[in-house]
Each structure stands twice: as C-alpha cells, then as structure tokens.
Scaffold this motif. Sequence first.
Motif, PDB file in Angstrom:
ATOM      1  N   LEU A 212       0.843  -1.189   0.000  1.00 56.78           N
ATOM      2  CA  LEU A 212       0.000   0.000   0.000  1.00 56.78           C
ATOM      3  C   LEU A 212       0.886   1.250   0.000  1.00 56.78           C
ATOM      4  O   LEU A 212       1.961   1.248   0.616  1.00 56.78           O
ATOM      5  N   GLU A 247      -4.829   6.852   0.660  1.00 57.32           N
ATOM      6  CA  GLU A 247      -4.480   6.268  -0.638  1.00 57.32           C
ATOM      7  C   GLU A 247      -5.750   6.269  -1.493  1.00 57.32           C
ATOM      8  O   GLU A 247      -6.791   5.791  -1.044  1.00 57.32           O
ATOM      9  N   ASN A 250      -6.859   0.940  -3.718  1.00 52.55           N
ATOM     10  CA  ASN A 250      -5.992  -0.229  -3.617  1.00 52.55           C
ATOM     11  C   ASN A 250      -6.856  -1.474  -3.749  1.00 52.55           C
ATOM     12  O   ASN A 250      -8.085  -1.395  -3.792  1.00 52.55           O
TER      13      ASN A 250
END
Length: 261
Positions: A212, A247, A250
Amino acid sequence: MTFPILKFKDYLHPRPEPKKIDVSSHLQHFALITYALNPERFKDIIPPRFKLDTIEYQGQTMALMSVVPFHHVDFTSAVYPFAKFNMGQIYYRVYVIDQHTQERCVWFLGAVLDSWTLIVPRYLWQLPWHPGNVHFECKQNTAGLYDVYNMNMSSSWGCAEVSLTQNEEDEWQFEGFPNQESYQVFLTHPMAGFYHRRDGQLGTYRVWHDKLCPKPAHLIHVRFELLERLQLLSFTEQQNPYSVMIEPINAFTVYLPPKVI
C-alpha cells in the motif's frame, strides 16, 4: 524500548490462490487516521492472547489505533463471475501482537457497513459489523492529492464525521519508529484480524494486498462517537491524531469464511 526495523520485503508475498467464497474488492478513498493512546485505555478491551504493539512517543509508551474509512467499488467473488457491490465501510482497529504466533496483527473493535449484504457477516458469521449509512464527498487535484476528503457516517452504533485534506507540503510523521518504512509496514501490512464475535467467541480472518502506498494528509475535523463512548478518546483528543494518510485506491482479497478460535 527500541522499536525493531520492519522492511516491506519481509512482509510482501504473492497472493494466495483464492478459493470457494473468498472475495476481492478495490478500496477507494482509503484513509488511515491513527491515534497514540495510553495502553491502560485498552485494559478491558484486548483479550489476554494479545499484547499491544507499542511505540515510544513523546516520552511515553503508547499503543496505536486507526480509524479506517473507505468505499468498496467492486466487492465481488474472487473466484467466480458474480455481481459487484459498491458500499461504504469504516473499521476501528488496534495494533496488537498475537502471543501464540508472534504475528503483528489488528484487533477490531468493530466496523460499520453500508449495504444489505451486512446480513452475511453480522448474522451468519457473527462479526461485530453494524449497519449504517456512509457517504463520501471527495475531490482530487491533478496530482492525485485530495483537496477535499469528507466522510459522514450515521449509525446507531456510533456516528462519524471525517474531514481531511492533502498538499505537497504534508510531512511524514513516524516518531517512535526507526524509519518511515517501519512505520508504513506497521500501519498498512497486518494481514490477520481478530475480534470478539457477537456471540462472545474469538474470531479471525485474513486478507491479502500488495504494497500500500498512502501519502500523508492533514486533519481538518473528525468526530467518532464510538471512541468517545468507549472512553478511548474524547472529541477534543480526536482532533490530534498521531498521523493521517490517504491512498486513492488499492486492491484487497479477503479469505472467507472467518474462523472461530
């Protein structure tokens, strides 16, 4: 206490082949809002099998806990052609070590899921997952950073509000860790989760994901009713996280069904 050096190369591995009812999903708007707490606050929450995975932070031994909101954009079977579901979710997780295996993992306080599919984990598998409505309002700039990141969740288990932003000047915060990589491995790569099932038994399941790559973000405002109710963090304390990362998307694989220990 010196925290050990953690390296991605020791934690990354090929995806175990999915079977039967394993599922996959892309997690969008994936945020990690992490707090450093006095370990005493978890004394009646974490069972004896586990010990808190602590760091030295601002001259004290502290445990870490993350609130993790995200939006599933294509939750589906990892094996067979199947319908795809979109749904918001928010996890509350504490970083622990399983003293039976010495594996770094997480202890789930619980989760809220915005989908009728909740009936499977909540009633069939007795996971501490709760119903709620989760709404994201997000805007990214041309660099992929979030000018706007708003999440609102309503649930009888505890409502939540999250308002974050990002810019190129946001700095990494990893005090208590030997380096940035150790911090990132610690927060992003526990693959096993444990929890008290709704029937009181100990449950677990495993996930897989590649490396990640969240980036630092800045907290504008949050409000987590669950953390206030459990007397883990007051609303005032919630405005001062240890770190914040986001993020944009993912991919996760979840290996099911969960197990009873």
